[in-house]
Each structure stands twice: as C-alpha cells, then as structure tokens.
Design a protein around this motif. Structure first.
Motif, PDB file in Angstrom:
ATOM      1  N   VAL A  18      -4.042  15.452  -6.422  1.00 22.01           N
ATOM      2  CA  VAL A  18      -4.037  14.073  -6.918  1.00 22.01           C
ATOM      3  C   VAL A  18      -2.625  13.514  -6.840  1.00 22.01           C
ATOM      4  N   PRO A  19      -2.422  12.425  -6.069  1.00 23.75           N
ATOM      5  CA  PRO A  19      -1.080  11.842  -5.971  1.00 23.75           C
ATOM      6  C   PRO A  19      -0.621  11.293  -7.319  1.00 23.75           C
ATOM      7  N   PHE A  69      -3.493   4.981   1.001  1.00 26.74           N
ATOM      8  CA  PHE A  69      -3.798   3.572   0.741  1.00 26.74           C
ATOM      9  C   PHE A  69      -4.053   3.345  -0.746  1.00 26.74           C
ATOM     10  N   LEU A  70      -4.864   4.200  -1.360  1.00 24.03           N
ATOM     11  CA  LEU A  70      -5.197   4.028  -2.780  1.00 24.03           C
ATOM     12  C   LEU A  70      -3.947   4.148  -3.660  1.00 24.03           C
ATOM     13  N   PHE A 130      -4.199   2.393  -7.649  1.00 18.18           N
ATOM     14  CA  PHE A 130      -5.500   2.549  -8.302  1.00 18.18           C
ATOM     15  C   PHE A 130      -5.601   3.980  -8.841  1.00 18.18           C
ATOM     16  N   ARG A 131      -5.342   4.172 -10.104  1.00 23.49           N
ATOM     17  CA  ARG A 131      -5.272   5.520 -10.647  1.00 23.49           C
ATOM     18  C   ARG A 131      -6.634   6.230 -10.679  1.00 23.49           C
ATOM     19  N   THR A 132      -7.640   5.555 -11.226  1.00 19.18           N
ATOM     20  CA  THR A 132      -8.924   6.218 -11.454  1.00 19.18           C
ATOM     21  C   THR A 132      -9.603   6.610 -10.152  1.00 19.18           C
ATOM     22  N   ILE A 133      -9.745   5.664  -9.219  1.00 17.88           N
ATOM     23  CA  ILE A 133     -10.429   5.958  -7.957  1.00 17.88           C
ATOM     24  C   ILE A 133      -9.628   6.956  -7.122  1.00 17.88           C
ATOM     25  N   THR A 134      -8.297   6.900  -7.233  1.00 18.70           N
ATOM     26  CA  THR A 134      -7.454   7.874  -6.507  1.00 18.70           C
ATOM     27  C   THR A 134      -7.771   9.282  -6.989  1.00 18.70           C
TER      28      THR A 134
END
Length: 933
Positions: A298-299, A277-278, A283-287
């Motif tokens: 990390v995707p 979902f992220l 959303f780079r930082t929260i991901t």
C-alpha cells in the motif's frame, strides 16, 4: 484470437459515469493543491466495482470505456439547435474530464473517443460489429438513446440500480421494441437534447401511433387518415421536422474506426500504473483496496502540513472506521476539550443513548459527539455497575462517569449556541430527550431528513441503511449489546467500554453522512424543500408530541364494554345467517361457511389448505350477501376495541395523564406525516363507532379542543393541477362539490339532488384521486362492478382534463423516474416501469403523489408558521391528522385562536404557490375531539 462466438464485449458509457459521479457525490478536492477530484473519485470507484464484480463465466472477454470528445458532432451540422439549451459544464468538473481518461488507461482498459461523434455512436458501431461477429454485448449505461441497440445478443446494464435492460425493459420504457425506438423518439422529441419532434405528442401517444401504423414513414404517408384533427394537423405540418428528428436520434452504427474488436481484449491492471495514478490523486481508501486486491504494497499518501480544518468537503469514507480509536469522556476537562473542538469548527454531530425508544419515558444514559470523520467520543452518564449475584443488576452507577447534572450544565450552552450546528440522525428524538432534562438543542441539521428530501421512494432513511449505501460501512448492531427476547437488557446495563464503540460510531456515521449529503442538496434541487418543509418542522412536532392530549380512561373502558356487547350481538346474527355456531374470529371458519356451506364464488385456499378471507374478498361478496357484510362489521368493531379502546388505555403516560404520539416526518414518500405509539391518524371517522372513539380525547378543565380542517383540499389541488374549469368554478362559488359533481355526471339539478346520488359522486371524487378501479368503487358503494365502472367512465367523460393529467403524470414519471409536488418535493417512482401487479400500484401512486404531496406540503407550511401566529394566545397545537390540526385553548380565547389559525392555514401555500381555487378551513370546538370535529 479473432472476436467471435463465445466472446463478450462490455462497453462502458464513460460520460454517463462521470456525470453520475459528479452529481451524486460531495465535492472533493486534492489536499495538496485544491484540485477538484470528486467526479474522478466516483468514476474510479465505479470502474473498480465493475472490475471486481466481473468475474466468473459471464465476465467480459473484451472491454472499453467510451467518452464524448468535444461538443460539436455531425448532428450540429444537421441541426444547429441540437443540445443548444444544455447548461455550461460546471467549472469544478472541467479539469476532471482529462483525469477520467487517465484513470481508464491506468486500469489498462481501452479508452475510446472520436472527434465529430458522440460516445453513443462509437458504442453503436462496436455493438453492431460484435453482434455480427456472433458475440455478446453488454452496454453499461441507463441512457435511453442506447436502447435502440438492444436485442439479438445486445443488452444494457444500469450499474447504479443493478438492473439489466433487455427487450422487455425497452418496451416498458417506450411502448415499442428496440427496432422502433427511434420512430417513437422522432415523434416525441427530447427537450434535454433539444430534438424538436412533433409538438404536443409524447412518448405514449407516439408509441400508440407507431404500433398502429407500423413505422414512422408509413405513419407520415398516411397522416391524412388520422381521426383526431389536432394530431393529424401536427403530423402533416411537421413531417420534415419529424424526419430530421429521426436522423438526430438515430445512432451511427457504421463509423470508420482505426481499431478493431480484438484490440479491446481484457487486460489485467498493472499495479504500478494504477496505484501510481490513485496515489497521485491522493485517494487513500481506494488505493488501499486496490493494493490489497493486487497483492501490492500500500503506497503511503502524505498529508500536507497545512491541512487544518479545511477538509469539510472531503469524502467521508477517506478516513477508515476504527472503533478502538473512539474516546471515552470521563471528566469535565475532557468534555470541555470536545466542546471547544465543536465551537472551533462550528458543527458537531450529537447522538443520545437511552434506556428505551419512548422519548417521553426513556432515561438518558450517555451522549456521543463527533467533530470530524473518525474523531468521535462517548460521554457515559448513568451506566449501572456490573454485578454477578443480582438477577436484575445493580442500581449503583458504574465508576468513571461524569455526574449527569454537571455534564448537562457543560453541554447546555453548546447545544443552544446559534453559531454551532448540531447534526443528528432523527434529531427530533434526541431533542426531546434533552428537552426533558431542560436542555434546548438548536440549530439542527438532520441527515435522515436530508436523505428523505433527496431519496423519497428509493429506500429507507434509517442510519444503518444510509451508512451501508453511502459510506460502504456496516455499523455495529444494537442487538449485539442488548441481546434479544426475554434476556434483553437496557443500554444502561451495557459495559461502558463496549457501549462507547457503538455509541461513538453512531455520531461518527452521522457526521460522515452530513458531509456527504449537505453539498448534494442543491445539486438534487431539494435545498428549498429541506430548508422550508423538513428541518423547521422538527421543533414544531417535538413541542406537539411533548404536549400530548388528555384521554379519559373511563370513557375508553366503557366503550370497550359497549363494543364487546355489540360484537356478541353481531356474532348471534352472523351465526343465525349461517345456520350454525362457529368462531366468527377465525378467518378459516368464516371461509368454510362462505365457500363450502354457502357455495359463494371467489374462495381461495392458502398454503395451509384453509380458505383466506381478507377484507377485499369479503367486500366483493358484501355487495350481494348479508353474512360477509356483517363479518366485516364485526371485524371493524374488533379492531376498534383492540387497537383503540383497549390499547389506548395503556398509552396514557402515568406522569402527564396524556397520550403522546410520535410523528415520523420521513414516514411516507409523499410528505404525509405518520403517527406511531399510538397511531392517532387511522382512527376511523366514517362509522359512528369510530367517531365515538374521539369522545375519549378531552380538554382539560377551563379549556376547549378546537379542530381546524381543510375542506376537500386534495380535490381543490386536483382542480388546480389538472385545470378542471367546472371544478374550479364550483369551488370558487362555494358550491357543494359532491353535489356539483353528481349534477355534472348524472344530469340531476342541484335542487333535486338526493343524498344517495351525492354519496356516489363523493365516492368517485375521492376514489379517482387514489386511482380507484371499478372493483374498488363497487366495494366502497357495495354495488355491482359494472355499475361502478359505468360511474367512473362517465366521470372521465365529464372531466376529460383529469384523464389527461393522469396520463401525463404517468408518462412524466416513466421518463424521469419521479414526480413532484407544487412545492418541488420530489417523490421517486422506481417501480413505474415494472411489469405485473406492481405496475398498476406504481401508476396509481405516481398519479396521487403530486396531489397528496402538495396537500401534505401545505399543512406542513401551516404548522411551521403556527407557533408564531398563536404565540400570544393561551393555546397549544396538539395533533395533526391528515388535513386537520387540533388545538387546546382556554375557553375565552377560542374565537381568537380560530381566527389566527384559520388565516395561517388558508394562506399557507403563499407566496410560493398561488392556487386557482380558494383553500377553505372548517372550524369546530368542543369539550372533546368528537364534538370539535
């Protein structure tokens, strides 16, 4: 295992989270398709914060996020006007609502909503069932409507303020316990939800009535007994409306639900679902944070090719901070490249590094620039070469720096270009540094002032604090570069490579704060305040500060000697009254004399076992004894000597022969300016000695100092805001307001008024504005407390509108968390619902803030207009001291200046606010400030 004792249910008010996120954060769009996702981003970050922090023995065993579903509920069937005045949902929020449900499910948290009911009803039903089952409940929300549920194992938690709300918190908010909240709400109504209530009855009055009669039904049945005619009539005539209001505010705690508490048991997030979902939201930082916390890879979130300069609204934190990525500009070509980048975008964050904090004496060491988050550079200019054998360091310039003159020649057109916004944090400092090198900086935006316009009263506005609070980033600390104490160095001695990381980061942080704050100004409804009262004041103050005021060193030196002689004479008098020699400058020895030898009351010993003798203790004793009064006089002289006549001599700039104070625009919550290095706003004017210090501030040859001072501006504003007809009339007729007040209070005809009676009225007039107590007035007038309290009581009897204004202001502050000036300046009051000593202070501050803040806004408006008004006169505006402006003008142009400046000041509130009373400005002139004032 069935939900029961030992279990802890956490209910998250999802709708509140969404709206808080939407209004608190800058707009954010998904880069691949432009979908608005700012509220989703804030929602996700808040949810993750709760997940991360809810660990340990107090962690919830069961959790759910609860949402509103649709706008029509059973309350609309009861009352068709329920919530009818609410604004339409913003267009860019609408598509984000379903995404927040997806986010909740991605976190593997129960996502609850039900047609025909509000989220609050679901929360009420679940909370009551959990309580009945013997478990604990935490409702994560600050919504006052949920406070009726608090108690017996149910509490609320305001995640934004990190504050738990129990029974005491509810009583502070409503004046009654949770079980009577709906009774108070039914009477007070709610303009936000369009709940009618009882016209003219607010929360405070409602609480008084409920506490007196026990409950709402009893009150309505016995309404005939109420003594106040208007209140009695309101309750009798609106009984049905009040009962309807109670049904509207009462939460349904017995809903039919097709799930049980057991189904809400906490589940670990599934990494694939949450990260999927992220990633989809981009959303780079929260991901990255979530992946690291879950131990997953990390995707990769691909950036679209078309992404070029279109992300001004993106979250500043999306790009991680990386000090190693900052550039050092070492030649003209590199600098030209950064200037071109700034022109292409139309903005650039600018920061200066200098050898000190005094803008009038510090030298420029380097300049930082930033054009996008993470894209920043440092331009070193005057760093010194490193040396090992020279104790003081080399004066040779370090290699690899562009020549100062060449660099400034390149920067000058950019910094003055009207098409490029220059962004700074406390930009007045940097503008003055550049101005001393002949470089003008315009136009500007200031992140410190943006924060001040939005957050006055909530926290400080320094860059480090703002960075941590709004960007989640702790900047490099200056002391790691300069050191501390005797070994501290100046910035020009810092190696360029190290300096660049610190300096460029400052520009990077400033740009990110600007991107975060700029879109929020209009949402916070403070754009007008920022654009008309904050930003335009910067160049005006910079000019005043650079002009400075001439101070006669000889006069100060003679005053210091005179004060020393007076202090010696007072010491003899004090020791004679004490009957022995002792050190008057020692608070402990003064305490021994007063409380041990003389046996006076009120003595308190500190941790050291010695008596404390602060001013308020001495002021209380001074109403009945000479010795503490003389000690106060001695301390006053000592302060005048050390703070002013001695210290001011050291503040005279050797190059200009003048004193250059520095004004802080964001120094006081109310909008008042603060003056530092030196502070020229606290020179006492009530004593002859204090007034004499102003004699040392002089005009240059062929010039005069001219003072223009608002006459009793705060009393005039009080008369307007509180609608006090007697005061309005007195001001309109040009009466002596203190004499008029004394006449009203004491029944003394104006022609028989004595100076002493007028003095008492004057003390009350000004004291009331600041919420003075009987004790405070007793100290001011040096009279017994009972007599002083009698004066205050009589004052409120004669001017009942003032008491009503005070009560209404405090009630409004408790309800909304802020008060406002007539010009829309918002002053937050976070302590207004506190218990203990802070409560009284917070109430007084809330009462005074709209009055003092409006006065501050008026003189700001006058100062901003003044440069244009006096541009053709041989005059300079030098100082602002509360309600006074001080000018230096050629002798032949004094009358012209007074005419022009007075017109600006007396009309400063227009056209925004038309006051019911005239603003009057007193003018004076002289060879020195004392003569002019």
């Amino acid at each position: 295992m069935a939900f029961g004792k030992g279990h802890h249910l956490s209910l998250i008010d999802g709708s509140a989270f969404i709206f808080r996120a939407f209004h608190a954060l800058p707009p954010l769009t998904r880069k691949s398709d432009g979908l608005p996702v700012g509220a989703v981003s804030g929602f996700v970050n808040m949810l993750w914060k709760l997940v991360e922090e809810n660990k340990g023995p107090d962690a919830p065993t069961h959790v759910a996020v609860v949402f509103d579903k649709g706008s029509h509920t059973f309350r609309n069937d009861l009352y068709d006007q329920y919530k009818a005045n609410r604004d339409e949902m913003p267009e860019d929020l609408r598509p984000q609502i379903p995404l927040t449900r997806e986010a909740t499910r991605a976190f593997n948290i129960a996502c609850l909503e039900q047609e025909g009911f509000e989220a609050d009803d679901i929360i009420a039903t679940l909370a009551c069932r959990a309580r009945e089952a013997g478990g604990r409940v935490t409702i994560i929300s600050s919504d006052k409507d949920l406070m009726q549920l608090v108690g017996d194992g149910v509490e609320m938690f305001d995640a934004m303020k990190n504050v738990r709300i129990g029974r005491e918190g509810v009583e502070a908010k409503f004046g009654v316990g949770p079980e009577r909240v709906v009774d108070v709400q039914a009477l007070a109504g709610d303009s936000v939800d369009n709940i009618p209530g009882a016209p003219g009855i607010g929360v405070k009055t409602a609480a008084l009535l409920i506490n007196e009669y026990g409950d709402l039904e009893t009150l309505l049945e016995r309404a005939e007994e109420i003594k106040q005619p208007k209140r009695r009539q309101t309750l009798i005539e609106n009984a049905d409306q009040i009962r309807l209001s109670k049904r509207l505010v009462t939460l349904d705690s017995d809903m039919e639900l097709d799930y049980g508490l057991d189904s809400l048991e906490v589940q670990e997030p599934v990494a694939e679902d949450l990260l999927g979902f992220l990633t989809e939201m981009e959303f780079r930082t929260i991901t990255r944070r979530v992946a690291e916390a879950l131990g997953a890879e990390v995707p990769v979130i691909e950036a679209p090719e078309a992404e070029q300069g279109e992300d001004a609204g993106d979250e500043a934190e999306e790009v991680p901070f990386d000090a190693s990525a900052y550039e050092i500009i070492r030649d003209a070509d590199a600098l030209a490249g950064w200037i071109a980048e700034a022109r292409a975008r139309g903005w650039v964050a600018v920061d200066t590094e200098t050898t000190g904090l005094n803008e009038m004496t510090a030298d420029l060491v380097g300049v930082s620039l930033s054009v996008e988050p993470g894209e920043a550079a440092y331009l070193p200019l005057t760093h010194r070469a490193a040396t090992s054998d020279d104790l003081f360091g080399s004066d040779e310039l370090a290699e690899g720096q562009l020549a100062l003159d060449e660099a400034l020649d390149l920067l000058k057109p950019l910094l003055a270009d009207p098409s490029v916004m220059k962004i700074g944090q406390n930009m007045k400092y940097d503008a003055k540094i550049f101005a001393r090198y002949g470089v003008a900086v315009t136009p500007i935006d200031d992140t410190m002032l943006m924060s001040y316009a939005m957050h006055a009263g909530l926290h400080g506005h320094g860059m480090d604090q703002l960075s941590e609070r709004y960007l989640g980033h702790h900047p490099i600390e200056i002391k790691t570069l300069l050191g501390t104490g005797k070994g501290q160095i100046t910035f020009d001695r810092v190696p360029i490579d190290e300096a660049a990381k610190y300096a460029a980061e400052d520009a990077d942080v400033t740009l990110r704060l600007w991107k975060a704050f700029k879109p929020r100004l209009h949402r916070a409804r403070v754009t007008t305040v920022y654009e008309t009262l904050e930003r335009p004041l910067v160049p005006v103050l910079a000019e005043m500060e650079m002009a400075g005021i001439k101070v006669d060193k000889g006069t100060l030196s003679r005053m210091s000697n005179a004060f020393a002689q007076k202090m010696a004479a007072l010491e003899d008098e004090i020791q004679e009254l004490a009957g022995e020699k002792f050190n008057v400058g020692s608070p402990a020895q003064v305490g021994d004399i007063l409380f041990e030898k003389m046996g006076l009351p009120g003595g308190k010993k500190g941790k050291t076992g010695k008596y404390s003798t602060p001013a308020d203790v001495l002021e209380d004793l001074a109403t009945e004894h000479d010795l503490p009064a003389r000690v106060l006089d001695w301390r006053q002289l000592q302060k005048l000597k050390s703070t002013y006549t001695d210290a001011l001599q050291d503040h005279i700039n050797p190059d200009t022969g003048r004193v250059h104070t520095s004004y802080s625009i964001a120094g006081a919550n109310t909008g008042r300016l603060a003056s530092t290095d030196p502070n020229l706003q606290n020179i006492p004017v009530r004593t002859e000695e204090g007034r004499r210090i102003r004699e040392a501030f002089v005009a240059t040859d062929g010039h005069r100092l001219v003072s223009l001072d608002y006459s009793q501006i705060e009393l005039r504003i009080l008369a307007h805001i509180a609608g006090i007809d007697a005061l309005k009339q007195a001001f309109a007729e040009g009466q002596d307001i203190h004499a008029a007040t004394a006449s009203e209070m004491f029944g003394v005809p104006l022609d028989q008024m004595t100076p002493d009676v007028r003095r008492q009225a004057k003390a009350i007039n000004f004291g009331v504005i600041y919420g003075i107590s009987g004790w405070g007035l007793a100290r001011n007038l040096r009279i017994p407390r009972d007599e002083a309290q009698g004066f205050i009581d009589r004052y409120f009897e004669r001017f009942p509108g003032i008491r009503a204004y005070m009560d209404d202001t405090v009630a409004r502050a408790k309800e909304t968390g802020y008060v406002e000036t007539l010009f829309g300046r918002r002053i937050n009051t976070p302590e207004i619902n506190a218990k203990g000593p802070t409560a009284g202070f917070a109430k007084r501050a809330a009462i005074n803030a709209p009055i003092q803040g409006t006065a501050a806004d008026i003189i700001r408006r006058a100062m901003i207009r003044m440069p244009d008004a006096i541009a053709k006169l041989p005059a300079t505006m030098l100082l602002q001291v509360h309600d006074e402006l001080l000018f230096e003008v050629e002798e032949g142009a004094v009358d012209d200046l007074i005419g022009a400046a007075r017109a600006v000041m007396e009309e400063a509130s227009l056209p925004a606010v038309k006051l019911d009373v005239p603003l009057v400005v007193d003018a004076g002139q002289g060879a020195n400030w004392a003569e002019a004032h």
